[in-house]
Enzyme design. Structure first.
Site, short mmCIF file in Angstrom:
data_model
loop_
_atom_site.label_atom_id
_atom_site.label_comp_id
_atom_site.label_asym_id
_atom_site.label_seq_id
_atom_site.Cartn_x
_atom_site.Cartn_y
_atom_site.Cartn_z
N HIS A 116 77.34 47.39 1.77
CA HIS A 116 76.77 48.42 2.17
C HIS A 116 75.21 48.63 1.24
O HIS A 116 74.22 49.46 1.50
CB HIS A 116 77.60 50.42 2.23
CG HIS A 116 78.46 50.14 3.14
ND1 HIS A 116 78.64 50.29 4.18
CD2 HIS A 116 79.69 49.25 2.64
CE1 HIS A 116 79.32 50.37 4.94
NE2 HIS A 116 80.16 49.77 4.05
N LYS A 121 75.46 46.11 8.58
CA LYS A 121 74.77 47.53 7.82
C LYS A 121 73.44 47.54 7.70
O LYS A 121 72.62 47.42 8.56
CB LYS A 121 75.80 48.47 6.72
CG LYS A 121 76.90 47.49 6.02
CD LYS A 121 77.62 48.30 7.06
CE LYS A 121 79.05 47.51 6.50
NZ LYS A 121 80.38 47.64 7.66
N SER A 165 81.91 52.24 0.16
CA SER A 165 81.53 52.47 1.92
C SER A 165 82.15 54.58 2.01
O SER A 165 81.44 55.25 3.07
CB SER A 165 82.33 51.69 2.90
OG SER A 165 83.88 51.78 2.28
N1 PMP Z 1 82.98 44.63 3.07
C1 PMP Z 1 82.92 46.37 3.23
C2 PMP Z 1 82.75 47.54 2.33
C3 PMP Z 1 82.15 47.74 4.94
O1 PMP Z 1 82.75 48.83 5.32
C4 PMP Z 1 82.64 46.33 5.61
C5 PMP Z 1 82.81 46.99 7.21
N2 PMP Z 1 83.11 48.54 7.03
C6 PMP Z 1 82.92 45.49 5.85
C7 PMP Z 1 83.41 44.53 4.84
C8 PMP Z 1 83.22 44.57 7.03
O2 PMP Z 1 81.78 44.59 8.11
P1 PMP Z 1 82.05 44.14 8.85
O3 PMP Z 1 82.67 45.86 10.02
O4 PMP Z 1 80.17 43.37 9.09
O5 PMP Z 1 82.73 42.95 9.89
#
Ligand code: PMP
Length: 395
Positions: free
Chosen positions: A211, A242, A183
Site C-alpha cells: 500500500h 494499488k 491496509s
Molecule cells: N499485501 C497487502 C498488505 C495487501 O493488502 C494485499 C491485497 N489487498 C496484498 C498484499 C495482495 O496483493 P494483490 O491483491 O495484488 O494480490
C-alpha cells in the site's frame, strides 16, 4: 464419511445482514469513470474505498502501454517464468523496480499475493517468523506454507516484539515481517523500532510495501523511504494492484536471494508469468510515480481533509495519517448497515469484517485517491453524516 460441501455456508453473522438487504459483497461495477466514480445498478457512485491511490488505473498512458504490449506480445504468457513465460518486458520492469527501491535485484510475480507467498521458500520448520498482528493473509499463508513457527506481536508493539525475540532459539533463523502501511488501519509500521531489534538479534526484515510503495516518501519509495531506513529492509514486496493501477507484484532484495527465490518459490515456479498488458502498465505506472509526486501529495491532502471532517462529525477514525481512514463500527451487522446506508447515499466504500480484521473490530475502510475533488470529498462526508445519524453512530 462427512461431506465437505455441508460445511460450505456463509459465516452465521452475515445472515442478519443479508436479511436486511445490506450484504456488501460482490456488487458488480458496470463501469469505471475517469473521474474515479463507478456505475452500479445504473447509478453513479463516488468511490471512497479503492486502493487506486494515485488514480492510475484509468490513466490513458497506462491503458495505451497495456494495449501496445497486448498487440505486440498477446494476451497471455502461456507458462511460468522458469519455463516459457519470461519476457524481456518482465526483465525491464525488474531492473527498473530494483533501482527504484534501492535493492540489487527484483522478481516480478503475477499478483501481490504471490509475491508474499514467495517468502514461504525462505523460512523452514526450524525457523521463527515474528509478524505484526495485522499483517495481510498472504504473509500468514506464506509462513504456514514454509512451515516456520509463526509468532505474532501486538500491532506495532516493540516491547512485545522484543520479548518474543528474547525467547527465540539463537540457533534458529528468524525473520521479522511487517506491512509498511497497514491496509486496514492505515497506520505506519514502527520501522525504526523493528530495525533496532532486528540488528540487535541478527534477524532479517521483510516489509510488505503493497500500500505504501508509490505513495509515501519524498520519492514514492514507501514507508522505508519515509523513515530514511531503506537499508534496514532486507526484502521488500510490492503489489501493482494499488498505486501501480494494474495487477501483479514483485519481491526486491539482494541478487543472490532473488535468484534463490526464482528457483525455489512455488508461487514463482508453478504459476504463469504476469501478462504483457499488466507488465507494461506497471512500467508506465513507475514512470508516473517517479515524475509526478503531486499525485501522492493530493491523495494525502484529500485524506487529511476528509479525516478532519469525519472525526469532526464524531466518527472514530483511529490514528492513521495516510490515505486509509478506518471508520470504526465494531459490530459486523452495524458495519454492514453503515455500508448499505452509504451506498444508498451514493458513496461506495469497503466494509472490513472478520477475518480481515480482528473480531469486534469491523470497520468501513475509507480511502482517498489523487482523483478525489473537494466536491467529492464533501459528498462523502455528507453521506457519512446522514448515514451515521440514521444509525445513531454519531449525534
Ligand atoms: N499485501 C497487502 C498488505 C495487501 O493488502 C494485499 C491485497 N489487498 C496484498 C498484499 C495482495 O496483493 P494483490 O491483491 O495484488 O494480490
Amino acid at each position: 464419511m462427512l461431506d465437505v460441501f455441508d460445511r460450505c455456508r456463509l459465516h452465521d453473522d452475515f445472515q442478519p445482514v443479508a436479511d436486511l438487504g445490506a450484504y456488501p459483497y460482490y456488487r458488480a461495477v458496470q463501469d469505471r469513470l475517469p473521474t474515479g466514480e463507478v456505475i452500479i445498478d445504473g447509478r453513479v457512485l463516488v468511490t471512497a474505498g479503492s486502493n487506486d491511490y494515485l488514480g492510475l488505473s484509468a490513466d490513458p498512458r497506462l491503458k495505451e502501454a497495456a494495449c501496445r504490449a497486448t498487440l505486440r506480445l498477446g494476451t497471455g504468457t502461456a507458462g511460468s517464468r522458469l519455463v516459457n513465460g519470461s519476457l524481456s518486458l518482465h526483465e525491464e520492469l525488474e531492473t527498473r523496480l530494483a533501482a527504484f527501491l534501492g535493492q540489487e535485484a527484483a522478481m516480478v510475480t503475477s499478483t501481490g499475493f504471490l509475491a508474499n507467498m514467495a517468502l514461504g521458500a525462505l523460512a523452514g520448520p526450524r525457523d521463527t517468523v515474528l509478524a505484526d498482528l495485522l499483517i495481510h493473509a498472504s504473509l500468514i499463508d506464506s509462513v504456514r506454507a514454509g512451515g516456520a513457527r509463526l509468532r505474532r506481536y501486538r500491532h506495532n508493539d516493540m516491547d512485545h516484539l522484543g520479548r518474543l525475540l528474547d525467547a527465540c532459539d539463537p540457533a534458529a533463523a528468524g525473520l521479522i515481517v511487517s506491512e509498511g502501511m497497514f491496509s486496514t488501519t492505515g497506520t505506519l509500521c514502527d520501522l525504526p523500532g523493528i530495525a533496532k531489534l532486528a540488528r540487535r538479534h541478527g534477524v532479517r526484515v521483510v516489509l510488505d510495501g503493497a500500500h505504501d510503495v508509490g505513495l509515501l516518501g519524498a520519492g514514492g519509495r514507501g514507508a522505508a523511504e519515509h523513515y530514511g531506513l531503506e537499508s534496514a529492509v532486507d526484502l521488500h514486496t510490492v503489489a501493482f494492484s494499488k498505486c501501480f493501477g494494474t495487477t501483479g507484484g514483485a519481491v526486491a532484495g539482494p541478487e543472490q536471494i532473488i535468484l534463490y527465490l526464482r528457483h525455489h518459490a512455488r508461487s514463482m515456479v508453478f504459476s504463469a508469468a504476469l501478462s504483457p498488458a499488466c507488465t507494461a502498465a506497471a512500467l508506465a505506472a513507475l514512470d508516473v510515480i517517479e515524475t509526478e509526486p503531486e499525485r501522492r501529495h493530493r491523495a494525502l491532502a484529500a485524506a487529511a481533509r476528509l479525516r478532519a471532517d469525519l472525526s469532526g462529525l464524531g466518527f472514530q477514525t483511529g490514528t492513521s495519517e495516510t490515505p486509509i481512514i478506518p471508520v470504526h463500527a465494531g459490530d459486523i451487522v452495524l458495519c454492514c448497515r453503515l455500508w448499505a446506508e452509504l451506498f444508498h447515499e451514493g458513496v461506495f466504500t469497503t466494509a472490513m469484517v472478520p477475518p480481515s480484521v480482528p473480531e469486534g473490530r469491523a470497520l468501513i475502510r475509507v480511502s482517498t485517491t489523487a482523483l478525489h475533488t473537494d466536491a467529492q470529498l464533501d459528498r462523502i462526508a455528507t453521506a457519512f453524516a446522514a448515514a451515521g445519524r440514521r444509525l445513531g453512530l454519531i449525534p
